[in-house]
Design a protein around this motif. Structure first.
Motif, PDB file in Angstrom:
ATOM      1  N   GLY A 198     -48.480  41.097  -9.518  1.00 29.48           N
ATOM      2  CA  GLY A 198     -48.133  40.670 -10.869  1.00 29.48           C
ATOM      3  C   GLY A 198     -48.986  41.334 -11.926  1.00 29.48           C
ATOM      4  N   SER A 199     -50.271  41.510 -11.627  1.00 30.62           N
ATOM      5  CA  SER A 199     -51.145  42.151 -12.610  1.00 30.62           C
ATOM      6  C   SER A 199     -50.833  43.637 -12.753  1.00 30.62           C
ATOM      7  CB  SER A 199     -52.616  41.957 -12.227  1.00 30.62           C
ATOM      8  OG  SER A 199     -52.929  42.694 -11.057  1.00 30.62           O
ATOM      9  N   LEU A 200     -50.275  44.243 -11.714  1.00 28.73           N
ATOM     10  CA  LEU A 200     -49.900  45.653 -11.806  1.00 28.73           C
ATOM     11  C   LEU A 200     -48.527  45.849 -12.442  1.00 28.73           C
ATOM     12  CD1 LEU A 200     -51.082  46.963  -8.323  1.00 28.73           C
ATOM     13  CD2 LEU A 200     -52.120  47.425 -10.546  1.00 28.73           C
ATOM     14  N   LEU A 201     -47.571  45.029 -12.028  1.00 28.06           N
ATOM     15  CA  LEU A 201     -46.196  45.217 -12.476  1.00 28.06           C
ATOM     16  C   LEU A 201     -45.871  44.484 -13.772  1.00 28.06           C
ATOM     17  CD1 LEU A 201     -44.347  44.872  -9.058  1.00 28.06           C
ATOM     18  CD2 LEU A 201     -44.997  46.959 -10.260  1.00 28.06           C
ATOM     19  N   VAL A 210     -43.091  43.966 -19.046  1.00 31.17           N
ATOM     20  CA  VAL A 210     -43.095  43.351 -20.374  1.00 31.17           C
ATOM     21  C   VAL A 210     -42.970  44.411 -21.468  1.00 31.17           C
ATOM     22  CG1 VAL A 210     -44.553  42.077 -21.997  1.00 31.17           C
ATOM     23  CG2 VAL A 210     -44.301  41.274 -19.666  1.00 31.17           C
ATOM     24  N   ARG A 211     -43.589  45.551 -21.272  1.00 28.50           N
ATOM     25  CA  ARG A 211     -43.496  46.614 -22.279  1.00 28.50           C
ATOM     26  C   ARG A 211     -42.081  47.167 -22.408  1.00 28.50           C
ATOM     27  NH1 ARG A 211     -47.865  49.477 -19.776  1.00 28.50           N
ATOM     28  NH2 ARG A 211     -49.708  48.284 -20.265  1.00 28.50           N
ATOM     29  N   ARG A 212     -41.350  47.204 -21.306  1.00 26.80           N
ATOM     30  CA  ARG A 212     -40.030  47.839 -21.310  1.00 26.80           C
ATOM     31  C   ARG A 212     -38.876  46.861 -21.516  1.00 26.80           C
ATOM     32  NH1 ARG A 212     -43.067  50.880 -17.683  1.00 26.80           N
ATOM     33  NH2 ARG A 212     -43.081  53.102 -18.171  1.00 26.80           N
ATOM     34  N   ALA A 213     -39.090  45.587 -21.242  1.00 26.29           N
ATOM     35  CA  ALA A 213     -38.004  44.609 -21.338  1.00 26.29           C
ATOM     36  C   ALA A 213     -37.713  44.278 -22.797  1.00 26.29           C
ATOM     37  CB  ALA A 213     -38.395  43.333 -20.590  1.00 26.29           C
ATOM     38  N   PRO A 214     -36.462  44.021 -23.123  1.00 27.17           N
ATOM     39  CA  PRO A 214     -36.135  43.584 -24.480  1.00 27.17           C
ATOM     40  C   PRO A 214     -36.805  42.226 -24.748  1.00 27.17           C
ATOM     41  CG  PRO A 214     -34.137  43.979 -23.190  1.00 27.17           C
ATOM     42  CD  PRO A 214     -35.295  44.153 -22.280  1.00 27.17           C
ATOM     43  N   GLN A 215     -37.484  42.119 -25.896  1.00 25.60           N
ATOM     44  CA  GLN A 215     -38.282  40.921 -26.167  1.00 25.60           C
ATOM     45  C   GLN A 215     -37.441  39.653 -26.255  1.00 25.60           C
ATOM     46  OE1 GLN A 215     -41.063  41.232 -29.333  1.00 25.60           O
ATOM     47  NE2 GLN A 215     -42.295  42.751 -28.266  1.00 25.60           N
ATOM     48  N   THR A 216     -36.275  39.743 -26.851  1.00 28.04           N
ATOM     49  CA  THR A 216     -35.439  38.545 -26.981  1.00 28.04           C
ATOM     50  C   THR A 216     -35.023  38.032 -25.606  1.00 28.04           C
ATOM     51  OG1 THR A 216     -34.627  39.318 -29.110  1.00 28.04           O
ATOM     52  CG2 THR A 216     -33.345  37.613 -28.009  1.00 28.04           C
TER      53      THR A 216
END
Length: 75
Positions: free
Chosen positions: A38-41, A46-52
């Motif tokens: 989890g700490s690696l992935l 989170v950076r690539r996923a759409p925030q909404t």
């Protein structure tokens, strides 16, 4: 500095648990693997996923957990 202090505090707590609590070691290994994966992935996702969509997913997961815990507690 904050991260160092938190790291030291968590290390002391972990040592305390190992020395003074009964630990189910068969559950500790999968938890540790999940923690490190989890700490690696997690940050990459989170950076690539759409925030909404991410916020809605987190809200639904939290609501689902709340319902599950309420059913477990109150029948």
């Amino acid at each position: 500095m904050r991260n160092v202090v938190l790291g030291v505090a968590n290390t002391v707590a972990a040592i305390g648990f190992v020395l003074f609590a009964s630990i189910v070691w068969s559950a500790a290994l999968p938890l540790a693997i999940g923690l490190f994966l989890g700490s690696l992935l997690g940050p990459r996702i989170v950076r690539r996923a759409p925030q909404t969509a991410l916020r809605r997913g987190i809200a639904l997961a939290g609501l689902g957990l709340a319902v599950y815990l309420a059913v477990e507690a109150y029948g």
